[in-house]
Design an enzyme around this catalytic site. Structure first.
Site, PDB file in Angstrom:
ATOM      1  N   SER A 227       0.821  -1.207   0.000  1.00 16.75           N
ATOM      2  CA  SER A 227       0.000   0.000   0.000  1.00 16.75           C
ATOM      3  C   SER A 227       0.861   1.265   0.000  1.00 16.75           C
ATOM      4  CB  SER A 227      -0.960  -0.039   1.181  1.00 16.75           C
ATOM      5  OG  SER A 227      -2.032   0.831   0.955  1.00 16.75           O
ATOM      6  N   ASP A 452      -9.762  -3.543  -5.408  1.00 15.18           N
ATOM      7  CA  ASP A 452      -9.128  -3.038  -4.187  1.00 15.18           C
ATOM      8  C   ASP A 452      -9.719  -1.669  -3.881  1.00 15.18           C
ATOM      9  OD1 ASP A 452      -7.404  -1.803  -2.322  1.00 15.18           O
ATOM     10  OD2 ASP A 452      -5.691  -2.953  -3.038  1.00 15.18           O
ATOM     11  N   HIS A 480      -7.792  -5.681  -0.266  1.00 16.47           N
ATOM     12  CA  HIS A 480      -6.611  -4.838  -0.380  1.00 16.47           C
ATOM     13  C   HIS A 480      -5.351  -5.687  -0.406  1.00 16.47           C
ATOM     14  CE1 HIS A 480      -4.194  -1.336  -0.178  1.00 16.47           C
ATOM     15  NE2 HIS A 480      -3.898  -1.403   1.092  1.00 16.47           N
TER      16      HIS A 480
END
Length: 512
Positions: A227, A452, A480
């Site tokens: 991320s 996502d 995610h």
């Protein structure tokens, strides 16, 4: 609560990236102790030699790990102007023949890499990488056990995050009330952080990673970033392309998009994930909604509006309004495994019980028994306010509001794309939003999941295209990030790349 935490162990929490929270993993073998390699100081400037030439003093910690502190310049542009502590943890390669160090970042910005590696090594990297690499977790500057941002006490944070505004939502009075609250928070951060706020930014954090690489004795950096960790990794590749070793960026952020675009795109992403959840909920037992997906979304919108008008009192004195309920929803949408807990929370809320929703919201903020277990929220704001300059015009903000209402109608009333808390941050942003090419870097694998919500798939495609050596791995599915989530195609590509050096011939699409 234990069941909720177990079910959410793979969830990540926070916008513009992910804050991972983990349950302990007891499956690792204690490694044999070995000597540290000599620091790599080739080509280092004289004023940086005291940092790059330092010896790392490892001490046993948490049974199977070693812990240490690395000293970095507080201001990389002025190395003599003070220092910052960087807390690191190491798990030795279990086969005793490490290919090198593998730095891992869980995202956020603001998530603790110490906690990631210490508490859930298996979830973080899996068996093959733990066997083949010395896995390094670290708290970036501003975070956790490193020199950290400090703002509010737990009581003050509760008031900031959970108190219900007195003014009617989206009125001028409400906006003034919100900005006054943001100002109070920002002032507390400046007052309690010992002057480090100008130096908490992704460029300096990337330079810290090169320092870690060098003092660990690695000629090149091997890196797995999730991320926000993809932006940190891409920034490193931009600064040190010749030092890029084996790099995987999972759940990618597009470094060229503005803060306004991030907020809008994420809102649309969460609306999409919410529709996918709703379709599943309508076929499951205990779902509080009925009819079509559109019917369910309309009823959920009515539930949010209802608690916005009449918040539900919780047993600890907090009241569940629409903002806290939206936090609970967002928290659960990071992982498909946690959808069942969202159903329980929404069903309870519909019956007037806010308890399960607050459990999800507390998990989002890593709040346990009224205490915040880390400074992730403070660090999240510190990084974003430095990395994202607010250069959007009034016309652009108005257009974003209109697009939000059209494409994310359920979320839109509670997602203020045109209200930026960084407007009152005490330090001016230094970040630059631009494409990253990293010319000269070795192959970089970029992973994107098609639905996502936090880092939408379009960002992964964009980053892979920007990077001169980018290779896109697509995970078809929900949730995610993509590695180590049960998709054998993704896992094989990543593991073979890290362990054997096998570079995919081209982009890969993994349906399962």
């Amino acid at each position: 609560m234990v069941a909720v935490l177990a079910g959410l162990a793979a969830a990540s929490l926070a916008l513009t990236g992910c804050l991972f929270s983990f349950i302990p993993d007891q499956g690792s073998t204690k490694p044999a102790a070995t000597a540290s390699a000599a620091p790599d100081t080739e080509g280092v400037a004289p004023d940086l030699m005291p940092f790059y030439g330092q010896k790392v003093h490892w001490q046993a910690c948490n049974g199977q790990f070693e812990c240490a502190t690395i000293t970095a310049p507080l201001d990389w542009n002025d190395p003599g102007a003070g220092t910052a502590d960087l807390a690191v943890i190491r798990h030795r390669a279990t086969d005793g023949k490490a290919l090198g160090s593998l730095l891992v970042n869980p995202g956020g910005p603001g998530a603790s890499g110490i906690e990631l590696v210490r508490d859930s090594l298996q979830f973080a990297v899996g068996d093959r990488l733990a066997k083949s690499y010395d896995v390094i977790g670290f708290d970036p500057r501003g975070v956790g056990e490193s020199t950290a941002v400090r703002c509010f006490t737990a009581k003050q944070m509760d008031a900031f995050l959970f108190d219900i505004p007195t003014a009617t939502r989206n009125t001028p009075a409400w906006r003034d009330e919100m900005m006054a609250s943001y100002t109070k928070f920002a002032q507390a951060c400046e007052r309690n952080s010992n002057g480090i706020l100008p130096d908490v930014n992704t460029v300096f954090a990337a330079r810290d990673m090169d320092l870690m690489r060098a003092v660990l004795g690695d000629k090149k950096l091997n890196y797995l970033g999730y991320s926000y960790g993809t932006f940190l990794g891409a920034t490193y590749a931009k600064l040190y392309p010749q030092k890029v070793g084996r790099f995987v960026l999972d759940g990618a952020i597009d470094p060229s998009v503005s803060g306004l675009e991030v907020s809008l795109t994420q809102a649309i992403g969460f609306e999409s994930a919410l529709k996918a959840y709703m379709a599943s909920c309508l076929t499951s037992r205990g779902c509080p909604f009925s009819g079509t997906v559109d019917d369910g979304m309309a009823d959920l919108g009515s539930l949010l509006a209802r608690v916005d008008r009449r918040p539900l009192p919780n047993s600890d004195g907090r009241q569940l309004g629409a903002d806290s309920l939206m936090t609970a929803i967002v928290a659960a949408l990071y992982s498909q495994d946690s959808w069942q807990y969202l159903t329980q929370a929404l069903a309870a809320t519909a019956k007037g019980d806010p308890g399960p929703a607050f459990q999800l919201a507390d998990f989002y903020y890593n709040r346990v028994d009224g205490k915040y277990q880390d400074n992730s929220y403070e660090a999240f704001n510190a990084y974003n306010c430095m990395d994202y300059p607010d250069d959007a015009t009034a016309a652009q903000k108005a257009a974003a509001v209109a697009e939000l209402k059209q494409k994310a109608p359920t979320i839109a009333p509670y997602w203020s794309v045109d209200l930026d808390s960084c407007d009152v941050w005490p330090v001016k942003a230094t970040g630059v939003r631009e494409p990253i090419h990293a010319a000269g870097a070795g192959p970089i694998l970029v992973i994107g999941t098609t639905n996502d919500p936090a880092t939408p798939y379009t960002w992964a495609k964009s980053l892979a295209q920007q990077l001169d050596s980018g290779i896109l791995i697509t995970r078809v599915g929900e949730g995610h990030t993509g590695f180590n989530k049960g998709n054998s195609c993704v896992d094989a590509a990543v593991n073979d790349y890290f362990v054997d050096g096998t570079v995919p011939d081209g982009d890969i699409r993994c349906a399962r």
